[in-house]
Design a protein around this motif. Structure first.
Motif, PDB file in Angstrom:
ATOM      1  N   ASP A   3       0.793  -1.228   0.000  1.00 28.87           N
ATOM      2  CA  ASP A   3       0.000   0.000   0.000  1.00 28.87           C
ATOM      3  C   ASP A   3       0.830   1.284   0.000  1.00 28.87           C
ATOM      4  N   LYS A   4       2.109   1.159   0.098  1.00 22.24           N
ATOM      5  CA  LYS A   4       3.011   2.313   0.220  1.00 22.24           C
ATOM      6  C   LYS A   4       2.898   3.247  -0.995  1.00 22.24           C
ATOM      7  N   LYS A   5       2.747   4.547  -0.729  1.00 15.94           N
ATOM      8  CA  LYS A   5       2.721   5.535  -1.809  1.00 15.94           C
ATOM      9  C   LYS A   5       4.160   5.823  -2.224  1.00 15.94           C
ATOM     10  N   VAL A   6       4.483   5.387  -3.435  1.00 17.50           N
ATOM     11  CA  VAL A   6       5.851   5.553  -3.923  1.00 17.50           C
ATOM     12  C   VAL A   6       5.855   5.496  -5.448  1.00 17.50           C
ATOM     13  N   LEU A   7       6.833   6.152  -6.032  1.00 17.36           N
ATOM     14  CA  LEU A   7       7.077   6.086  -7.468  1.00 17.36           C
ATOM     15  C   LEU A   7       8.359   5.295  -7.675  1.00 17.36           C
ATOM     16  N   LEU A   8       8.362   4.394  -8.646  1.00 14.27           N
ATOM     17  CA  LEU A   8       9.580   3.699  -9.048  1.00 14.27           C
ATOM     18  C   LEU A   8      10.036   4.340 -10.352  1.00 14.27           C
ATOM     19  N   ALA A   9      11.270   4.808 -10.382  1.00 11.56           N
ATOM     20  CA  ALA A   9      11.771   5.538 -11.548  1.00 11.56           C
ATOM     21  C   ALA A   9      12.969   4.817 -12.149  1.00 11.56           C
ATOM     22  N   GLU A  26       7.569  10.413  -2.437  1.00 12.63           N
ATOM     23  CA  GLU A  26       8.636   9.434  -2.245  1.00 12.63           C
ATOM     24  C   GLU A  26       8.875   8.691  -3.550  1.00 12.63           C
ATOM     25  N   TYR A  27      10.131   8.493  -3.888  1.00 12.01           N
ATOM     26  CA  TYR A  27      10.457   7.714  -5.086  1.00 12.01           C
ATOM     27  C   TYR A  27      11.698   6.880  -4.848  1.00 12.01           C
ATOM     28  N   ILE A  28      11.793   5.820  -5.620  1.00  7.23           N
ATOM     29  CA  ILE A  28      12.938   4.914  -5.576  1.00  7.23           C
ATOM     30  C   ILE A  28      13.492   4.843  -6.984  1.00  7.23           C
ATOM     31  N   ILE A  29      14.792   5.034  -7.110  1.00 10.77           N
ATOM     32  CA  ILE A  29      15.445   4.923  -8.412  1.00 10.77           C
ATOM     33  C   ILE A  29      15.791   3.460  -8.641  1.00 10.77           C
ATOM     34  N   ILE A  63       3.753   3.913 -10.651  1.00 10.28           N
ATOM     35  CA  ILE A  63       3.046   4.570  -9.551  1.00 10.28           C
ATOM     36  C   ILE A  63       2.407   3.507  -8.669  1.00 10.28           C
ATOM     37  N   ASN A  64       2.627   3.609  -7.362  1.00  7.09           N
ATOM     38  CA  ASN A  64       2.064   2.635  -6.433  1.00  7.09           C
ATOM     39  C   ASN A  64       1.394   3.317  -5.243  1.00  7.09           C
ATOM     40  N   GLY A  65       0.213   2.812  -4.888  1.00  5.91           N
ATOM     41  CA  GLY A  65      -0.430   3.205  -3.648  1.00  5.91           C
ATOM     42  C   GLY A  65      -1.265   4.481  -3.684  1.00  5.91           C
ATOM     43  N   TYR A  66      -1.399   5.100  -4.826  1.00 12.14           N
ATOM     44  CA  TYR A  66      -2.159   6.342  -4.942  1.00 12.14           C
ATOM     45  C   TYR A  66      -3.579   6.055  -5.414  1.00 12.14           C
ATOM     46  N   SER A  67      -4.518   6.908  -5.018  1.00  9.81           N
ATOM     47  CA  SER A  67      -5.906   6.780  -5.475  1.00  9.81           C
ATOM     48  C   SER A  67      -5.979   7.128  -6.962  1.00  9.81           C
ATOM     49  N   ASN A  68      -7.074   6.782  -7.602  1.00  9.66           N
ATOM     50  CA  ASN A  68      -7.254   7.093  -9.031  1.00  9.66           C
ATOM     51  C   ASN A  68      -7.143   8.589  -9.288  1.00  9.66           C
ATOM     52  N   LYS A  69      -7.721   9.379  -8.411  1.00  9.02           N
ATOM     53  CA  LYS A  69      -7.678  10.831  -8.559  1.00  9.02           C
ATOM     54  C   LYS A  69      -6.233  11.336  -8.455  1.00  9.02           C
ATOM     55  N   GLU A  70      -5.490  10.811  -7.487  1.00  9.58           N
ATOM     56  CA  GLU A  70      -4.086  11.191  -7.318  1.00  9.58           C
ATOM     57  C   GLU A  70      -3.252  10.750  -8.518  1.00  9.58           C
TER      58      GLU A  70
END
Length: 120
Positions: A3-9, A26-29, A63-70
């Protein structure tokens, strides 16, 4: 699913990473030596595994853990800042258990190329 809100880049140039920093998310390279790792493990930053495969140098943001709107807002911001060449996808319950290289090569890049070919 994590459920973690994070971007993988993956594959972003320094200027793109600087843009990503301004999002205050928050993002992870994901580096080349991490592409054999399952998506859920990348998110949790555990069991980071290399891959014997290589993947094309594409700009990818997951994109992980964000709502559809987000997600809608994030996509607009990313596209506005980085253009249309970046591949953006939402991590699903299925893709969560796939390795990064599998998701990138067998789904994201193939789907993008199919779409380009069939929408000329």
């Amino acid at each position: 699913m994590v459920d973690k809100k994070v971007l993988l880049a993956y594959g972003l140039a320094n200027k793109d990473l600087n843009i990503l920093k301004t999002f205050n998310k928050e993002y992870i390279i994901v580096k080349d030596n991490m592409i054999g790792t399952k998506i859920e493990n990348l998110i949790n930053e555990v069991e980071i595994l290399p891959s014997e495969k290589s993947i094309p140098k594409e700009k990818i943001i997951l994109i992980n853990g964000y709502s559809n709107k987000e997600v809608d807002v994030l996509i607009k911001i990313i596209r506005g800042a980085m253009g249309k060449r970046v591949i953006i996808a939402v991590i699903t319950e299925n893709s969560n258990s796939w390795t990064f290289d599998y998701l990138a090569t067998e789904h994201l890049i193939k789907e993008r190329d199919w779409y380009k070919k069939n929408n000329k």
